[in-house]
Design a protein around this motif. Structure first.
Motif, PDB file in Angstrom:
ATOM      1  N   MET A  70      -1.244  -0.584  -0.723  1.00  0.00           N
ATOM      2  CA  MET A  70      -0.982   0.669  -0.993  1.00  0.00           C
ATOM      3  C   MET A  70      -0.912   1.008  -2.447  1.00  0.00           C
ATOM      4  SD  MET A  70       1.576   1.711   2.116  1.00  0.00           S
ATOM      5  CE  MET A  70       1.524   3.167   2.118  1.00  0.00           C
ATOM      6  N   GLY A  71      -0.669   0.361  -3.202  1.00  0.00           N
ATOM      7  CA  GLY A  71      -0.701   0.373  -4.752  1.00  0.00           C
ATOM      8  C   GLY A  71       0.896   1.042  -5.294  1.00  0.00           C
ATOM      9  N   HIS A  72       1.793   1.238  -4.180  1.00  0.00           N
ATOM     10  CA  HIS A  72       3.187   2.055  -4.791  1.00  0.00           C
ATOM     11  C   HIS A  72       3.832   1.123  -5.293  1.00  0.00           C
ATOM     12  CE1 HIS A  72       2.506   5.071  -1.256  1.00  0.00           C
ATOM     13  NE2 HIS A  72       1.360   5.008  -1.901  1.00  0.00           N
ATOM     14  N   HIS A  73       4.713   1.580  -6.427  1.00  0.00           N
ATOM     15  CA  HIS A  73       5.655   0.784  -6.897  1.00  0.00           C
ATOM     16  C   HIS A  73       6.958   0.774  -6.463  1.00  0.00           C
ATOM     17  CE1 HIS A  73       2.585   0.024 -10.417  1.00  0.00           C
ATOM     18  NE2 HIS A  73       2.042   1.127  -9.942  1.00  0.00           N
ATOM     19  N   GLY A  74       7.769  -0.214  -6.917  1.00  0.00           N
ATOM     20  CA  GLY A  74       9.168  -0.182  -6.213  1.00  0.00           C
ATOM     21  C   GLY A  74       9.924  -1.151  -6.777  1.00  0.00           C
ATOM     22  N   VAL A  75      11.052  -1.305  -6.288  1.00  0.00           N
ATOM     23  CA  VAL A  75      12.256  -2.119  -6.637  1.00  0.00           C
ATOM     24  C   VAL A  75      12.995  -2.818  -5.498  1.00  0.00           C
ATOM     25  CG1 VAL A  75      14.567  -2.562  -7.765  1.00  0.00           C
ATOM     26  CG2 VAL A  75      12.758  -0.743  -8.814  1.00  0.00           C
TER      27      VAL A  75
END
Length: 75
Positions: free
Chosen positions: A17-22
């Motif tokens: 999905m290419g979503h960034h996170g932690v």
């Protein structure tokens, strides 16, 4: 059990999905306690590290998710 590649606080990206996170929690193997979607998984995937992560969706909203190590990569 496999050693976890990521640690709490690491910044990651969802591979498809290419979503960034932690990363907010690490399980050395799949834990149904963290899985709100009640995933039906191949046993070989369940034995790998899993991560509770907070991702930013396409609208910039924070979304909590439970992902296998194969679904995330370093940012």
């Amino acid at each position: 059990m496999t050693e976890a590649k990521f640690s709490v606080g690491d910044r990651i990206r969802h591979v498809s999905m290419g979503h960034h996170g932690v990363v907010v929690a690490v399980d050395r193997e799949y834990s149904p306690a963290h899985d709100d979607n009640d995933l039906s998984l191949n046993p070989s995937i369940r034995d790998n590290p899993w991560y509770k992560v907070t991702l930013e969706d396409e609208h910039g909203k924070a979304v909590d998710s439970y992902l296998s190590e194969s679904q995330i990569d370093a940012e």
